[in-house]
Design a protein around this motif. Sequence first.
Motif, short mmCIF file in Angstrom:
data_model
loop_
_atom_site.label_atom_id
_atom_site.label_comp_id
_atom_site.label_asym_id
_atom_site.label_seq_id
_atom_site.Cartn_x
_atom_site.Cartn_y
_atom_site.Cartn_z
N UNK A 1 1.02 -1.22 -0.05
CA UNK A 1 0.04 0.00 0.04
C UNK A 1 1.02 1.08 0.09
N UNK A 2 2.04 1.10 0.51
CA UNK A 2 3.08 2.34 0.64
C UNK A 2 3.49 2.62 -0.82
N UNK A 3 3.34 2.02 -1.87
CA UNK A 3 3.99 2.02 -3.03
C UNK A 3 3.07 2.37 -4.03
N UNK A 4 1.83 2.30 -3.91
CA UNK A 4 0.89 2.43 -4.88
C UNK A 4 0.83 3.94 -5.50
N UNK A 5 1.28 4.71 -4.84
CA UNK A 5 1.31 6.22 -5.33
C UNK A 5 2.54 6.74 -5.75
N UNK A 6 2.82 7.64 -6.60
CA UNK A 6 3.99 8.19 -6.73
C UNK A 6 4.14 9.54 -6.34
N UNK B 1 11.62 8.88 7.09
CA UNK B 1 12.45 9.04 6.12
C UNK B 1 13.21 7.66 5.39
N UNK B 2 14.01 7.62 4.65
CA UNK B 2 14.50 6.44 4.20
C UNK B 2 15.76 5.81 5.14
N UNK B 3 16.00 4.77 5.13
CA UNK B 3 17.06 4.27 6.08
C UNK B 3 18.32 5.10 6.22
N UNK B 4 18.92 5.21 7.32
CA UNK B 4 20.22 6.02 7.25
C UNK B 4 20.46 7.38 7.04
N UNK B 5 19.16 7.97 7.13
CA UNK B 5 19.37 9.37 6.80
C UNK B 5 19.49 10.40 8.27
N UNK B 6 19.56 9.52 9.33
CA UNK B 6 20.01 10.42 10.73
C UNK B 6 18.43 10.40 11.56
N UNK C 1 10.99 10.98 -2.61
CA UNK C 1 9.74 11.53 -2.94
C UNK C 1 8.50 10.57 -2.52
N UNK C 2 8.75 9.00 -2.82
CA UNK C 2 7.65 8.34 -2.50
C UNK C 2 7.42 8.43 -0.83
N UNK C 3 8.42 8.49 -0.13
CA UNK C 3 8.21 8.61 1.38
C UNK C 3 7.53 9.90 1.47
N UNK C 4 7.84 10.80 1.04
CA UNK C 4 7.20 12.15 1.10
C UNK C 4 5.45 12.10 0.83
N UNK C 5 5.58 11.17 -0.24
CA UNK C 5 4.11 10.91 -0.67
C UNK C 5 3.09 10.46 0.41
N UNK C 6 3.65 9.71 1.53
CA UNK C 6 3.11 9.35 2.80
C UNK C 6 2.55 10.59 3.44
N UNK C 7 3.20 11.51 3.35
CA UNK C 7 2.62 12.66 4.27
C UNK C 7 1.32 13.11 3.74
#
Length: 484
Positions: free
Chosen positions: A187-192, A221-226, A314-320
Motif C-alpha cells: 500500500x505504501x508504493x501504490x502512489x507516485x 525518511x529512508x534508511x540511514x538519513x539520521x 519522493x515516495x516517502x514524502x508521498x506518505x505525508x
Amino acid sequence: MKKIAIIGLPNVGKSSLFNRIAKQRIAITSDFSGTTRDIKSHQVYITEKPCLLLDTGGLDKSTELFENVHTMSMEAAKVANIIVMVVDGKMRPSDEEKKIFYALQARKKPIALVINKIDNDKEMERAWEFDEFGAEFVFPISVSHNRGVSALLEWIGELLPEVEGATPPPIEAEDESEEDDLDDEDEYWDNEGVVDDEEEPLLEEIKEEVETNQINVAIIGRVNVGKSSLLNALVGKQRAVVSSVAGTTIDPVDESIEYEDKVINFVDTAGLRRRGKIEGIEKFALMRTKEMLERANIALLVLDTSEPFLELDERIAGLVEENHLACIIVLNKWDNPLADFEKITAEVRDRFKFLSYAPLITVSAKSKQRVAKIKDMILSVYANYSQHIPTRQLNEIIKNATIKHQIPSDHSKIVKIYFATQYLTKPPRIALVMNKPRSLHFSYKRYLANKLRENFNLEGSPILLYPRAKGERDNEQENSGAES
C-alpha cells in the motif's frame, strides 16, 4: 510509577512476554535474532495496579550495533524497580547468562528468573538445570501457550503499590491476524507522490473535536538519513540506538517531552526501503510505520543532504500527503552538505512540489546544530494545522477569488460556489457548496487554496477542499476533495 524491565539474550521471548502482559501486539516479534533494538515502553495494569513495562533489546555484543543495544538494555535495568530476566528453556544455561544474572542481582532489586519455552510438564526437567543460577524467584513459563504466566504476574503484583482510584482500561483482544498481513507494505508504493482525490463526509457545521495537549510527531525518511540521531537530539538523551547499519530501527521508538504548554510525542519510525529490498522483520516495520502515521499530526521528513536525493525520498514524502499530515522538511547532515543552500533548497522545492507548504530547516543531528529550533517550528505548524478559519472571512476570500478569476464553465453552463464552510481541523477541511461540484477542476481548487494561504498563516499545514452539492445530506459521500 514502578518500572519493570524485561532483560535477556536475543530470541528468548522477551517481546512475546511483553505483548502477553500488555494484552496487545505492541512489540514486533519474529524468529530473527535481535528483532528488538530500542527500548519499548508501555503502561500496563498487573493485578489492577499500574506500572510501566520496558521491553529491551537482546544482550549481545557481537557487533557494534548490538553492543549499543546491550548498553541501552543495561541502562534500562538501572532505572527499573523490578527486573525480569528471561532465558530460553530449550537451551542449556550459558556462562554469559549467569554473568548477566549475577550483575543484575548485584543491583539489590527484586529479580525474577523466567525460564521460557517450557511448553509441557515433560520439559520441566530442563528447567531444573537453571537451579545453578541460585535465583530466589524462578518461574518456568511458556509465553506461546500462556502457561505459568499468571504466577509471574502475581509475584510482580505483590511488589507494586496500591494506587487509589486507578482503573485499568478495558482489555483489548490480541490481534492474531498481524502475521498474515505481511504484504500490506504494498500500500505504501501504490502512489507516485500524488494522491487521488478521496471521498469525505461533509457536515454543515464544524464537528466538535476533542482538544488535546499532545502533539504527535512522526520522524520519517529512508534508511540511514539520521532519524534516530534526530530523535535523541530532540529529547536530549540516548533514546534510540544509533548505528551506521541501515535498518537499525525496527520498532517505532516514541518519547515525549514537555515544551511550552504542550506535550510533544516524537516517534522515530523505521527507515523505509524500496519494496524489492524489504527483508524479514522490516515487513513488520512497514506495518508499524503505517499505524504511526495514521495517528500522527506532524511529519518531520528527514532528508540526507550529504548525498543526492532519491526517488524513494519522493515516495516517502508521498506518505505525508496520503495521511493529510502537517510537515516540516528537515535537511539533515548539514555539516557536510553536497551543495550550497540555494541549490539544495531549489531541488527540494522542485522534487517535492506537493509539499510546497512545508517549511525547511537545515540541521546536523550529530552535532545538534539548530535542532532546538525544530520544537518552536512544531508549535507554530501545529497551531496552523489546528486553525479554524472564521466563516465570514472564508467566504469573503472565496468570493473575491471567484470574481478575480472566474470558475471555468462546464459545457457553457455556469459553475457557481454558493458558500464555503470549514467543518474540521487538523488539517483544515473546507466544504465548497456548489451547483456543479464535479465540474470544479483540480487546478482551480489549488488556486483557491493559494488564496487562502495568502490571507491566513497556514504554513506547514495542508488544506483540504471538498466540493459538494447544495442541499446534500451530511451523510452523503458523493463528492471528492483536493489537498493543497
